[in-house]
Design a protein around this motif. Structure first.
Motif, PDB file in Angstrom:
ATOM      1  N   ASP A  86     -14.398   4.630  -5.169  1.00  0.00           N
ATOM      2  CA  ASP A  86     -15.287   3.999  -6.139  1.00  0.00           C
ATOM      3  C   ASP A  86     -16.256   5.048  -6.667  1.00  0.00           C
ATOM      4  O   ASP A  86     -15.949   5.758  -7.607  1.00  0.00           O
ATOM      5  CB  ASP A  86     -16.024   2.822  -5.490  1.00  0.00           C
ATOM      6  N   GLU A  96     -13.783   2.928   2.170  1.00  0.00           N
ATOM      7  CA  GLU A  96     -12.506   2.376   1.739  1.00  0.00           C
ATOM      8  C   GLU A  96     -11.439   2.569   2.821  1.00  0.00           C
ATOM      9  O   GLU A  96     -11.579   3.428   3.692  1.00  0.00           O
ATOM     10  CB  GLU A  96     -12.030   3.050   0.445  1.00  0.00           C
ATOM     11  N   GLN A 142      -5.025   9.258  -5.719  1.00  0.00           N
ATOM     12  CA  GLN A 142      -5.896   8.110  -5.451  1.00  0.00           C
ATOM     13  C   GLN A 142      -6.059   7.248  -6.697  1.00  0.00           C
ATOM     14  O   GLN A 142      -6.057   7.751  -7.826  1.00  0.00           O
ATOM     15  CB  GLN A 142      -7.277   8.583  -4.971  1.00  0.00           C
ATOM     16  N   LYS A 143      -6.258   5.961  -6.484  1.00  0.00           N
ATOM     17  CA  LYS A 143      -6.432   5.015  -7.579  1.00  0.00           C
ATOM     18  C   LYS A 143      -7.842   4.425  -7.528  1.00  0.00           C
ATOM     19  O   LYS A 143      -8.271   3.944  -6.477  1.00  0.00           O
ATOM     20  CB  LYS A 143      -5.391   3.898  -7.498  1.00  0.00           C
ATOM     21  N   ILE A 202      -9.286   1.129  -5.625  1.00  0.00           N
ATOM     22  CA  ILE A 202      -8.468   0.898  -4.424  1.00  0.00           C
ATOM     23  C   ILE A 202      -8.783   1.946  -3.361  1.00  0.00           C
ATOM     24  O   ILE A 202      -9.136   1.619  -2.227  1.00  0.00           O
ATOM     25  CB  ILE A 202      -6.965   0.934  -4.773  1.00  0.00           C
ATOM     26  N   ASP A 203      -8.643   3.215  -3.750  1.00  0.00           N
ATOM     27  CA  ASP A 203      -8.864   4.314  -2.802  1.00  0.00           C
ATOM     28  C   ASP A 203     -10.245   4.944  -2.932  1.00  0.00           C
ATOM     29  O   ASP A 203     -10.645   5.718  -2.076  1.00  0.00           O
ATOM     30  CB  ASP A 203      -7.798   5.405  -3.007  1.00  0.00           C
ATOM     31  N   ARG A 225       0.837  -1.200   0.000  1.00  0.00           N
ATOM     32  CA  ARG A 225       0.000   0.000   0.000  1.00  0.00           C
ATOM     33  C   ARG A 225       0.869   1.245   0.000  1.00  0.00           C
ATOM     34  O   ARG A 225       2.018   1.220   0.461  1.00  0.00           O
ATOM     35  CB  ARG A 225      -0.930   0.018   1.231  1.00  0.00           C
TER      36      ARG A 225
END
Length: 358
Positions: A63, A105, A56-57, A60-61, A23
């Motif tokens: 939605d 998240e 942010q991805k 992952i980070d 991470r």
């Protein structure tokens, strides 16, 4: 900065943990701002901790990120109803609204500059609450507020999901409008509105602004004895005139030049002309005019609609029309929308004869 950190600690925004393998912690920074009132006077100096959300991805980070806000037309409708029914009009502000949102998240953030704990430098912040800068922060805040206000017995308007109404059995009713962290409350009982304020203050950190005097850059002037409300954007108009160097321009009396016809033939025909016109702040100016148009200035709607057709390929004549509209606003900056006492019947207008309509 210390006030902001105190608010973050009080809200249990994060906890220090070891960064898990695989991470990456997102960075953060301080953003400083001088808050001013509509007259330009300094109210306070403000520091805000902002997450670098661009790192942010998706998946992952974050939605879902969409979050609704109340429509300006809804605000105007409620103000008109308040005038007709002589309702109380109050305004509230949520302090650090995004800090109240609950995250779904698992997000890790580096420690804050200037407030790094000496004995825990190797740790990172695991966020328990949303922070400004996070892509999902507005959505988290809206979901938290929506669930709370519905639990109080309010019903969400299907046409506008940031408009809520409460109908008491004893004849009292209340309307609440939410625009991110700004709220307008209208009702026929000041006692119930005070109760609602207390309920909101127990759940969130609130600031009671009392009677409505401004919202979204619009000044609200109410003469309750005359049953009238005026909406003005004079300060906003003066700000955009200064931004585009039109503050000292010669005013005109019409929003659109009568002798000039706009067409695609006026668009640049060479690469040199396109390069020159690309330096013109056309899109920014039209965007500013659109906000004034949808808020309090319907008189420029036709003109703004005409110039917005050429956002992608503008010519010199198109820019002249935009400056003409700004010159019109220069002479009419004091114009207001006025809502006065009348019935609540729906009235519509058409510019052609309807045949065979039933």
């Amino acid at each position: 900065m210390e006030e902001e950190m105190e608010s973050l600690y009080k809200n249990n925004t994060w906890e220090l943990v070891q960064l898990p393998k695989g991470r990456k912690a997102i960075g953060c920074r301080w953003v400083y701002k001088i808050k001013k009132d509509l007259e330009g006077n300094i109210e306070r100096f403000k520091a805000r901790l902002v997450v670098k959300g661009y790192a942010q991805k998706p998946g992952i980070d974050f939605d879902e990120v969409f979050s609704p806000v109340v429509r300006i037309t809804t605000i105007r409708v409620v103000l008109a109803i308040a005038v007709v029914l002589d309702l109380e009009l109050e305004q509230l502000d949520v302090k650090t609204a995004f800090l109240h949102g609950d995250l779904d998240e698992e997000i890790f953030m580096t420690q804050t500059e200037g407030f790094i704990e000496e004995k825990k430098k190797n740790l990172v912040c695991r966020l328990n609450k949303s922070l400004y800068g996070l892509k999902q922060a507005p959505r988290c805040w809206y979901k938290r507020f929506d669930s709370f206000i519905v639990s109080l017995g309010f019903h969400r308007c299907e046409a506008d999901h940031c408009a809520y109404f409460y109908d008491c059995k004893d004849g009292y009713f209340c309307i609440l409008l939410l625009y991110v962290d700004d709220m307008i409350v209208a009702g026929n009982s000041m006692k119930y509105i005070s109760t609602l304020k207390a309920q909101l203050a127990r759940e969130f950190d609130m600031k009671d602004l009392r009677a409505v005097n401004q919202i979204l850059g619009m000044t609200v002037i109410r003469e309750r004895t005359e049953r009238k409300v005026w909406l003005s954007q004079r300060h906003y108009v003066e700000k955009i005139l200064q931004r585009f160097n039109m503050k000292n321009a010669k005013p005109v009396c019409t929003p659109f030049p009568t002798r000039l016809k706009m067409s695609s033939t006026q668009c640049p025909s060479s690469a040199e002309e396109k390069a020159v016109m690309s330096q013109v702040p056309y899109s920014s100016a039209v965007g500013c005019l659109m906000f004034a148009m949808v808020s309090t200035r319907p008189d420029i709607a036709q003109a703004v609609g005409a110039v917005s057709k050429y956002m992608a390929n503008l010519g010199c004549d198109h820019w002249k029309v935009v400056k003409w509209i700004l010159r019109y606003l220069r002479g009419t900056s004091g114009f207001c929308l006025c809502y006065s006492y009348d019935n609540l019947s729906c009235v519509g207008y058409v510019d052609s004869i309807l045949r065979g309509f039933r």
